[in-house]
Scaffold this motif. Structure first.
Motif, mmCIF file in Angstrom:
data_model
loop_
_atom_site.group_PDB
_atom_site.id
_atom_site.type_symbol
_atom_site.label_atom_id
_atom_site.label_comp_id
_atom_site.label_asym_id
_atom_site.label_seq_id
_atom_site.Cartn_x
_atom_site.Cartn_y
_atom_site.Cartn_z
ATOM 1 N N THR A 78 0.805 -1.219 0.000
ATOM 2 C CA THR A 78 0.000 0.000 0.000
ATOM 3 C C THR A 78 0.843 1.277 0.000
ATOM 4 O OG1 THR A 78 -0.096 -0.190 2.411
ATOM 5 C CG2 THR A 78 -1.986 -1.057 1.178
ATOM 6 N N HIS A 79 2.158 1.141 -0.108
ATOM 7 C CA HIS A 79 3.011 2.339 -0.081
ATOM 8 C C HIS A 79 3.987 2.323 -1.252
ATOM 9 C CE1 HIS A 79 1.580 2.187 4.070
ATOM 10 N NE2 HIS A 79 1.828 3.481 4.140
ATOM 11 N N ASP A 80 4.248 3.524 -1.812
ATOM 12 C CA ASP A 80 5.252 3.642 -2.873
ATOM 13 C C ASP A 80 6.641 3.685 -2.252
ATOM 14 O OD1 ASP A 80 3.364 3.724 -4.874
ATOM 15 O OD2 ASP A 80 3.138 5.912 -4.729
ATOM 16 N N ALA A 81 7.639 3.368 -3.083
ATOM 17 C CA ALA A 81 9.033 3.476 -2.644
ATOM 18 C C ALA A 81 9.413 4.951 -2.550
ATOM 19 C CB ALA A 81 9.938 2.761 -3.632
ATOM 20 N N THR A 82 9.995 5.347 -1.403
ATOM 21 C CA THR A 82 10.435 6.741 -1.218
ATOM 22 C C THR A 82 11.797 6.735 -0.529
ATOM 23 O OG1 THR A 82 9.257 6.820 0.884
ATOM 24 C CG2 THR A 82 8.105 7.727 -1.033
ATOM 25 N N PRO A 83 12.853 6.265 -1.232
ATOM 26 C CA PRO A 83 14.160 6.158 -0.574
ATOM 27 C C PRO A 83 14.687 7.515 -0.105
ATOM 28 C CG PRO A 83 14.330 5.732 -2.947
ATOM 29 C CD PRO A 83 12.878 5.832 -2.630
ATOM 30 N N ASP A 84 15.436 7.500 0.996
ATOM 31 C CA ASP A 84 16.035 8.734 1.515
ATOM 32 C C ASP A 84 17.143 9.216 0.585
ATOM 33 O OD1 ASP A 84 14.471 8.784 3.841
ATOM 34 O OD2 ASP A 84 15.876 7.484 4.920
ATOM 35 N N TYR A 85 17.972 8.296 0.116
ATOM 36 C CA TYR A 85 19.077 8.631 -0.791
ATOM 37 C C TYR A 85 18.649 8.291 -2.207
ATOM 38 C CZ TYR A 85 21.950 9.053 3.389
ATOM 39 O OH TYR A 85 22.457 9.457 4.602
ATOM 40 N N ASP A 86 18.986 9.175 -3.162
ATOM 41 C CA ASP A 86 18.598 8.940 -4.554
ATOM 42 C C ASP A 86 19.077 7.576 -5.026
ATOM 43 O OD1 ASP A 86 17.490 11.409 -4.709
ATOM 44 O OD2 ASP A 86 19.203 12.350 -5.719
ATOM 45 N N PHE A 87 18.182 6.835 -5.626
ATOM 46 C CA PHE A 87 18.587 5.584 -6.282
ATOM 47 C C PHE A 87 19.239 5.954 -7.620
ATOM 48 C CE2 PHE A 87 16.294 1.634 -4.450
ATOM 49 C CZ PHE A 87 16.633 2.001 -3.160
ATOM 50 N N VAL A 172 24.002 -10.491 2.625
ATOM 51 C CA VAL A 172 23.635 -9.851 1.353
ATOM 52 C C VAL A 172 23.266 -8.398 1.656
ATOM 53 C CG1 VAL A 172 21.223 -10.714 1.428
ATOM 54 C CG2 VAL A 172 22.195 -9.910 -0.739
ATOM 55 N N PRO A 173 24.003 -7.458 1.059
ATOM 56 C CA PRO A 173 23.625 -6.049 1.246
ATOM 57 C C PRO A 173 22.385 -5.777 0.414
ATOM 58 C CG PRO A 173 25.498 -6.204 -0.270
ATOM 59 C CD PRO A 173 25.152 -7.608 0.149
ATOM 60 N N GLN A 174 21.463 -4.975 0.925
ATOM 61 C CA GLN A 174 20.184 -4.775 0.226
ATOM 62 C C GLN A 174 19.749 -3.317 0.227
ATOM 63 O OE1 GLN A 174 18.247 -8.096 2.642
ATOM 64 N NE2 GLN A 174 17.053 -8.095 0.759
ATOM 65 N N ALA A 175 19.963 -2.656 -0.920
ATOM 66 C CA ALA A 175 19.375 -1.329 -1.094
ATOM 67 C C ALA A 175 17.854 -1.452 -1.189
ATOM 68 C CB ALA A 175 19.938 -0.659 -2.340
ATOM 69 N N ALA A 176 17.383 -2.627 -1.570
ATOM 70 C CA ALA A 176 15.924 -2.837 -1.679
ATOM 71 C C ALA A 176 15.222 -2.419 -0.388
ATOM 72 C CB ALA A 176 15.626 -4.300 -1.997
ATOM 73 N N LEU A 177 15.869 -2.660 0.745
ATOM 74 C CA LEU A 177 15.218 -2.351 2.024
ATOM 75 C C LEU A 177 15.206 -0.848 2.301
ATOM 76 C CD1 LEU A 177 16.585 -5.288 4.233
ATOM 77 C CD2 LEU A 177 14.518 -5.202 2.804
ATOM 78 N N ALA A 178 16.025 -0.102 1.539
ATOM 79 C CA ALA A 178 16.041 1.362 1.689
ATOM 80 C C ALA A 178 14.917 2.014 0.882
ATOM 81 C CB ALA A 178 17.398 1.914 1.244
ATOM 82 N N ARG A 179 14.127 1.221 0.182
ATOM 83 C CA ARG A 179 13.009 1.791 -0.592
ATOM 84 C C ARG A 179 11.897 2.298 0.326
ATOM 85 N NH1 ARG A 179 12.956 0.004 -6.048
ATOM 86 N NH2 ARG A 179 10.703 0.071 -6.208
ATOM 87 N N TYR A 180 11.855 1.722 1.536
ATOM 88 C CA TYR A 180 10.738 2.055 2.437
ATOM 89 C C TYR A 180 11.267 2.557 3.780
ATOM 90 C CZ TYR A 180 8.496 -0.616 -1.213
ATOM 91 O OH TYR A 180 8.071 -1.052 -2.442
#
Ligand SMILES: Cc1cc2nc3c(=O)[nH]c(=O)nc-3n(C[C@H](O)[C@H](O)[C@H](O)COP(=O)(O)O)c2cc1C
Length: 230
Positions: A78-87, A172-180
Protein backbone atom coordinates in the motif's frame (compact mmCIF):
# COMPACT_ATOMS: atom_id res chain seq x y z
CA UNK A 1 59.48 1.99 8.57
CA UNK A 2 56.49 -0.26 7.85
CA UNK A 3 53.79 -0.83 10.47
CA UNK A 4 53.96 -4.42 11.77
CA UNK A 5 51.23 -6.75 10.48
CA UNK A 6 50.53 -10.37 11.42
CA UNK A 7 52.16 -13.01 9.21
CA UNK A 8 49.88 -14.04 6.37
CA UNK A 9 47.57 -11.05 6.86
CA UNK A 10 47.45 -10.11 3.17
CA UNK A 11 46.69 -13.68 2.10
CA UNK A 12 43.97 -13.98 4.73
CA UNK A 13 42.37 -10.70 3.72
CA UNK A 14 42.53 -11.59 0.02
CA UNK A 15 40.98 -15.00 0.71
CA UNK A 16 38.11 -13.37 2.63
CA UNK A 17 37.54 -10.80 -0.09
CA UNK A 18 37.56 -13.44 -2.82
CA UNK A 19 35.26 -15.85 -1.00
CA UNK A 20 32.59 -13.34 0.05
CA UNK A 21 29.55 -13.18 -2.18
CA UNK A 22 25.98 -11.98 -1.85
CA UNK A 23 24.04 -14.86 -0.33
CA UNK A 24 20.40 -15.17 -1.41
CA UNK A 25 19.43 -18.39 0.33
CA UNK A 26 19.91 -18.92 4.06
CA UNK A 27 19.48 -21.74 6.56
CA UNK A 28 17.03 -21.05 9.39
CA UNK A 29 19.61 -21.60 12.17
CA UNK A 30 20.27 -18.34 14.00
CA UNK A 31 23.77 -16.91 14.34
CA UNK A 32 24.79 -16.91 18.03
CA UNK A 33 24.59 -13.47 19.61
CA UNK A 34 28.29 -13.55 20.58
CA UNK A 35 29.22 -14.03 16.91
CA UNK A 36 27.03 -11.13 15.82
CA UNK A 37 28.63 -8.97 18.50
CA UNK A 38 32.09 -9.88 17.14
CA UNK A 39 30.99 -8.79 13.66
CA UNK A 40 29.59 -5.49 14.93
CA UNK A 41 32.71 -4.89 17.05
CA UNK A 42 34.98 -5.54 14.06
CA UNK A 43 32.91 -3.30 11.77
CA UNK A 44 33.22 -0.54 14.35
CA UNK A 45 36.86 -0.07 13.26
CA UNK A 46 35.61 1.49 9.98
CA UNK A 47 37.19 4.82 9.09
CA UNK A 48 34.88 7.81 8.67
CA UNK A 49 35.25 11.48 7.84
CA UNK A 50 36.31 13.29 11.06
CA UNK A 51 35.76 9.95 12.80
CA UNK A 52 32.09 10.93 13.03
CA UNK A 53 31.05 7.25 12.80
CA UNK A 54 27.64 8.17 11.39
CA UNK A 55 26.39 4.59 11.16
CA UNK A 56 23.86 3.06 13.48
CA UNK A 57 22.92 -0.58 13.05
CA UNK A 58 19.57 -2.00 14.11
CA UNK A 59 19.49 -5.78 14.06
CA UNK A 60 16.25 -7.76 14.05
CA UNK A 61 16.52 -11.44 14.96
CA UNK A 62 14.14 -14.25 15.82
CA UNK A 63 10.54 -13.13 16.26
CA UNK A 64 11.55 -9.54 15.42
CA UNK A 65 12.99 -10.64 12.05
CA UNK A 66 9.74 -12.50 11.33
CA UNK A 67 7.74 -9.41 12.24
CA UNK A 68 9.99 -7.20 10.06
CA UNK A 69 9.43 -9.56 7.12
CA UNK A 70 5.68 -9.82 7.44
CA UNK A 71 5.02 -6.17 8.31
CA UNK A 72 7.27 -4.92 5.48
CA UNK A 73 5.46 -7.13 2.97
CA UNK A 74 2.12 -5.77 4.12
CA UNK A 75 3.45 -2.19 4.05
CA UNK A 76 4.78 -2.32 0.51
CA UNK A 77 1.39 -3.41 -0.84
CA UNK A 78 0.00 0.00 0.00
CA UNK A 79 3.01 2.34 -0.08
CA UNK A 80 5.25 3.64 -2.87
CA UNK A 81 9.03 3.48 -2.64
CA UNK A 82 10.43 6.74 -1.22
CA UNK A 83 14.16 6.16 -0.57
CA UNK A 84 16.03 8.73 1.51
CA UNK A 85 19.08 8.63 -0.79
CA UNK A 86 18.60 8.94 -4.55
CA UNK A 87 18.59 5.58 -6.28
CA UNK A 88 20.69 5.38 -9.49
CA UNK A 89 19.07 7.46 -12.26
CA UNK A 90 20.16 5.20 -15.08
CA UNK A 91 22.68 2.45 -15.83
CA UNK A 92 24.41 2.99 -19.18
CA UNK A 93 27.45 1.56 -20.96
CA UNK A 94 29.67 -0.69 -18.82
CA UNK A 95 27.42 -0.17 -15.79
CA UNK A 96 24.38 -1.34 -17.69
CA UNK A 97 26.31 -4.35 -19.04
CA UNK A 98 27.51 -5.36 -15.57
CA UNK A 99 24.06 -4.92 -14.09
CA UNK A 100 22.56 -7.09 -16.80
CA UNK A 101 25.21 -9.76 -16.44
CA UNK A 102 24.73 -10.22 -12.70
CA UNK A 103 20.94 -10.12 -13.14
CA UNK A 104 21.08 -12.83 -15.81
CA UNK A 105 23.44 -14.89 -13.65
CA UNK A 106 20.93 -14.79 -10.82
CA UNK A 107 17.96 -15.58 -13.08
CA UNK A 108 19.79 -18.43 -14.73
CA UNK A 109 20.77 -19.86 -11.34
CA UNK A 110 17.21 -19.80 -10.03
CA UNK A 111 15.61 -20.84 -13.33
CA UNK A 112 13.93 -17.57 -14.35
CA UNK A 113 13.67 -17.45 -18.16
CA UNK A 114 14.72 -14.21 -19.87
CA UNK A 115 11.69 -12.01 -20.38
CA UNK A 116 9.58 -13.84 -17.79
CA UNK A 117 8.48 -10.74 -15.95
CA UNK A 118 6.29 -12.52 -13.46
CA UNK A 119 9.09 -14.84 -12.34
CA UNK A 120 11.69 -12.07 -12.22
CA UNK A 121 9.31 -9.96 -10.15
CA UNK A 122 8.81 -12.88 -7.76
CA UNK A 123 12.59 -13.23 -7.43
CA UNK A 124 12.96 -9.48 -6.76
CA UNK A 125 10.27 -9.72 -4.09
CA UNK A 126 12.45 -12.25 -2.24
CA UNK A 127 14.43 -9.19 -1.13
CA UNK A 128 11.53 -8.31 1.13
CA UNK A 129 11.44 -11.83 2.56
CA UNK A 130 15.12 -11.24 3.45
CA UNK A 131 15.93 -14.31 1.34
CA UNK A 132 14.76 -16.29 4.43
CA UNK A 133 17.68 -14.98 6.51
CA UNK A 134 17.24 -15.29 10.28
CA UNK A 135 18.67 -11.79 10.86
CA UNK A 136 18.52 -8.39 9.22
CA UNK A 137 20.65 -5.35 10.01
CA UNK A 138 19.45 -1.91 8.93
CA UNK A 139 22.19 0.66 8.44
CA UNK A 140 21.25 4.30 8.94
CA UNK A 141 23.16 7.57 8.73
CA UNK A 142 22.55 11.03 10.17
CA UNK A 143 20.81 13.43 7.77
CA UNK A 144 23.11 16.38 8.61
CA UNK A 145 26.17 14.39 7.49
CA UNK A 146 24.87 14.26 3.93
CA UNK A 147 26.43 12.22 1.16
CA UNK A 148 29.66 11.55 3.03
CA UNK A 149 27.73 10.11 5.95
CA UNK A 150 26.37 7.56 3.48
CA UNK A 151 29.88 7.01 2.08
CA UNK A 152 31.09 6.19 5.61
CA UNK A 153 28.17 3.81 6.02
CA UNK A 154 29.14 2.08 2.77
CA UNK A 155 32.58 1.41 4.20
CA UNK A 156 30.90 0.13 7.35
CA UNK A 157 28.78 -2.27 5.29
CA UNK A 158 31.90 -3.63 3.56
CA UNK A 159 33.64 -4.20 6.88
CA UNK A 160 30.54 -5.80 8.38
CA UNK A 161 30.37 -8.24 5.45
CA UNK A 162 34.06 -9.14 5.61
CA UNK A 163 33.97 -9.61 9.38
CA UNK A 164 30.94 -11.87 8.93
CA UNK A 165 32.74 -13.81 6.21
CA UNK A 166 35.71 -14.36 8.53
CA UNK A 167 33.32 -16.15 10.93
CA UNK A 168 31.54 -18.17 8.24
CA UNK A 169 28.46 -15.96 8.32
CA UNK A 170 26.93 -15.12 4.93
CA UNK A 171 25.52 -11.70 4.07
CA UNK A 172 23.63 -9.85 1.35
CA UNK A 173 23.62 -6.05 1.25
CA UNK A 174 20.18 -4.77 0.23
CA UNK A 175 19.37 -1.33 -1.09
CA UNK A 176 15.92 -2.84 -1.68
CA UNK A 177 15.22 -2.35 2.02
CA UNK A 178 16.04 1.36 1.69
CA UNK A 179 13.01 1.79 -0.59
CA UNK A 180 10.74 2.06 2.44
CA UNK A 181 12.60 4.19 5.00
CA UNK A 182 9.44 5.35 6.78
CA UNK A 183 8.62 1.72 7.53
CA UNK A 184 12.15 1.13 8.85
CA UNK A 185 12.02 4.22 11.09
CA UNK A 186 8.65 3.22 12.53
CA UNK A 187 9.71 -0.40 13.04
CA UNK A 188 12.86 0.49 14.95
CA UNK A 189 11.54 3.71 16.53
CA UNK A 190 14.05 5.97 14.78
CA UNK A 191 13.81 9.76 14.47
CA UNK A 192 13.33 11.43 11.08
CA UNK A 193 17.01 12.46 11.13
CA UNK A 194 18.14 8.83 10.68
CA UNK A 195 18.33 8.09 6.96
CA UNK A 196 18.22 4.51 5.72
CA UNK A 197 21.29 3.57 3.65
CA UNK A 198 20.62 -0.13 3.15
CA UNK A 199 19.99 -3.40 4.92
CA UNK A 200 22.17 -6.47 5.33
CA UNK A 201 20.38 -9.79 5.69
CA UNK A 202 22.63 -12.39 7.21
CA UNK A 203 22.87 -15.91 8.58
CA UNK A 204 24.41 -19.22 7.58
CA UNK A 205 24.36 -19.88 3.85
CA UNK A 206 22.22 -22.60 2.35
CA UNK A 207 25.01 -23.76 0.06
CA UNK A 208 22.60 -25.95 -1.93
CA UNK A 209 20.26 -23.05 -2.72
CA UNK A 210 20.18 -22.33 -6.48
CA UNK A 211 20.65 -18.57 -5.90
CA UNK A 212 24.03 -19.26 -4.28
CA UNK A 213 25.47 -21.17 -7.23
CA UNK A 214 27.01 -18.27 -9.17
CA UNK A 215 29.72 -15.68 -8.60
CA UNK A 216 29.95 -12.23 -10.15
CA UNK A 217 32.96 -10.97 -12.09
CA UNK A 218 35.00 -7.83 -11.61
CA UNK A 219 36.63 -5.61 -14.21
CA UNK A 220 40.38 -6.04 -14.63
CA UNK A 221 42.63 -3.63 -12.81
CA UNK A 222 43.52 -1.99 -16.15
CA UNK A 223 39.90 -0.88 -16.54
CA UNK A 224 39.83 0.99 -13.23
CA UNK A 225 43.37 2.11 -12.42
CA UNK A 226 45.34 4.75 -14.30
CA UNK A 227 48.95 5.26 -13.37
CA UNK A 228 50.41 8.75 -13.65
CA UNK A 229 54.13 8.81 -12.85
CA UNK A 230 55.77 11.49 -14.95
C1 LIG B 1 24.89 -0.93 -1.61
C2 LIG B 1 24.46 -2.26 -2.17
C3 LIG B 1 23.13 -2.54 -2.36
C4 LIG B 1 22.71 -3.77 -2.84
N1 LIG B 1 21.37 -4.05 -2.93
C5 LIG B 1 20.98 -5.29 -3.27
C6 LIG B 1 19.60 -5.64 -3.22
O1 LIG B 1 18.74 -4.83 -2.88
N2 LIG B 1 19.26 -6.90 -3.53
C7 LIG B 1 20.18 -7.85 -3.89
O2 LIG B 1 19.79 -9.00 -4.15
N3 LIG B 1 21.52 -7.54 -3.95
C8 LIG B 1 21.92 -6.30 -3.64
N4 LIG B 1 23.26 -6.00 -3.63
C9 LIG B 1 24.24 -7.03 -3.97
C10 LIG B 1 24.87 -6.79 -5.34
O3 LIG B 1 24.00 -7.20 -6.35
C11 LIG B 1 26.19 -7.58 -5.37
O4 LIG B 1 27.05 -7.07 -4.39
C12 LIG B 1 26.89 -7.49 -6.72
O5 LIG B 1 26.12 -8.08 -7.73
C13 LIG B 1 28.27 -8.17 -6.65
O6 LIG B 1 28.10 -9.53 -6.30
P1 LIG B 1 28.73 -10.15 -4.98
O7 LIG B 1 28.26 -9.37 -3.80
O8 LIG B 1 28.18 -11.56 -4.96
O9 LIG B 1 30.23 -10.11 -5.12
C14 LIG B 1 23.68 -4.75 -3.19
C15 LIG B 1 25.04 -4.45 -3.04
C16 LIG B 1 25.44 -3.23 -2.51
C17 LIG B 1 26.90 -2.97 -2.30
Amino acid sequence: MHAPVPAGAADTLFALQQSRYSCRGFLPEPVPRAMIERIVTAAQSTASWCNAQPWQVHIASGAAAERFRSELNAYLQTHDATPDYDFPREYTGAYQARRRECGFQLYEAVGVARGDREASHAQAMRNFLLFDAPHVALITSEADLGTYGAVDCGAYVANFMLAAQSLGVATVPQAALARYPAFVRTFFGLPESRLVVCGISFGFADMAHPANQFRTRRADMAEVAQWVET
